[in-house]
Write a protein that holds these residues in place. Sequence first.
Motif, short mmCIF file in Angstrom:
data_model
loop_
_atom_site.label_atom_id
_atom_site.label_comp_id
_atom_site.label_asym_id
_atom_site.label_seq_id
_atom_site.Cartn_x
_atom_site.Cartn_y
_atom_site.Cartn_z
N ALA A 35 -35.36 9.35 -8.97
CA ALA A 35 -34.50 9.43 -10.15
C ALA A 35 -34.53 8.10 -10.89
O ALA A 35 -34.36 8.05 -12.11
CB ALA A 35 -33.07 9.77 -9.74
N ILE A 109 -26.05 0.61 -6.91
CA ILE A 109 -26.64 1.91 -6.56
C ILE A 109 -25.69 3.05 -6.89
O ILE A 109 -26.11 4.10 -7.36
CB ILE A 109 -27.07 1.92 -5.08
CG1 ILE A 109 -28.30 1.02 -4.92
CG2 ILE A 109 -27.36 3.34 -4.59
CD1 ILE A 109 -28.74 0.76 -3.52
N ALA A 110 -24.39 2.83 -6.72
CA ALA A 110 -23.40 3.86 -7.04
C ALA A 110 -23.41 4.21 -8.53
O ALA A 110 -23.01 5.31 -8.90
CB ALA A 110 -22.01 3.40 -6.61
N GLN A 111 -23.89 3.30 -9.38
CA GLN A 111 -23.91 3.53 -10.82
C GLN A 111 -25.24 4.07 -11.34
O GLN A 111 -25.34 4.45 -12.51
CB GLN A 111 -23.61 2.23 -11.56
CG GLN A 111 -22.23 1.67 -11.28
CD GLN A 111 -22.06 0.34 -11.97
OE1 GLN A 111 -22.08 0.27 -13.20
NE2 GLN A 111 -21.90 -0.72 -11.19
N PRO A 113 -28.59 6.66 -11.68
CA PRO A 113 -28.70 8.13 -11.71
C PRO A 113 -28.75 8.69 -10.30
O PRO A 113 -29.36 8.10 -9.41
CB PRO A 113 -30.02 8.36 -12.45
CG PRO A 113 -30.21 7.14 -13.29
CD PRO A 113 -29.62 6.01 -12.49
N HIS A 114 -28.11 9.83 -10.09
CA HIS A 114 -28.08 10.46 -8.77
C HIS A 114 -29.47 10.94 -8.38
O HIS A 114 -30.24 11.40 -9.22
CB HIS A 114 -27.07 11.63 -8.76
CG HIS A 114 -25.67 11.18 -8.96
ND1 HIS A 114 -24.97 10.47 -8.01
CD2 HIS A 114 -24.83 11.30 -10.02
CE1 HIS A 114 -23.77 10.19 -8.47
NE2 HIS A 114 -23.65 10.68 -9.69
N GLY A 115 -29.78 10.83 -7.12
CA GLY A 115 -31.07 11.24 -6.59
C GLY A 115 -31.70 10.08 -5.84
O GLY A 115 -31.03 9.13 -5.43
N VAL A 117 -33.44 6.75 -5.12
CA VAL A 117 -33.64 5.42 -5.69
C VAL A 117 -34.85 4.84 -4.97
O VAL A 117 -34.81 4.55 -3.78
CB VAL A 117 -32.41 4.51 -5.49
CG1 VAL A 117 -32.68 3.10 -6.01
CG2 VAL A 117 -31.18 5.11 -6.17
N CYS A 134 -27.93 -0.47 2.52
CA CYS A 134 -28.20 0.54 1.50
C CYS A 134 -29.57 1.19 1.65
O CYS A 134 -30.01 1.90 0.76
CB CYS A 134 -28.12 -0.11 0.11
SG CYS A 134 -26.48 -0.64 -0.37
#
Length: 186
Positions: A35, A109-111, A113-115, A117, A134
């Motif tokens: 993502a 990472i929380a900010q 895009p989802h999917g 990294v 992480c």
Amino acid sequence: MISTPDGVIDVNGRSRPLGGPADQARLIALRGAAAVVLVGAGTARAETYGPPSKAGLRIAVVTKTCALNFSSPLFSSGAGLIATTMSAPALSVDTVRAGDTDVDMAGIIAQLPHGVVHVEGGPMLNAALLDADCVDAINLSMSPRVGGFRGPSISQTPHALRHFTCVSLTTDSGFVFARYEKVTTA
């Protein structure tokens, strides 16, 4: 990341000379599932990152100083974004921020895009991600080349010892591709 059997991760600051067509195909496949790509500023500069070939893929460049060329193709294309601290200067490109004076990797990472990294290094970023716990998986390419200057390792120390297990091991054109996944205990 890529490494030689004797631990070399770059030649004159660049990892590209260690690779080849098989390694590039692997990188493209990994990016295809992502993502977002996360990369350290030093690696983005050294490897002259440009816009990705996958439409819509964003490349987040981690930096504390924000000393980057924002008119480069990566940023002028709109594909690049900056991951930095809350105290970093205002920027003319998309930015995610976490941490006061040091980049808070979990907060960044929380900010994103989802999917998936997909992290492409360098060693300082890898160590920061490992230190922040992480990292869920490591995709390591072993180059069939040996020699060159032995500089930084795949992840700069120190960080806590973590346990990963090898879940996939393949070869192609002399390269070894290993995938390790984090062992979690219930």
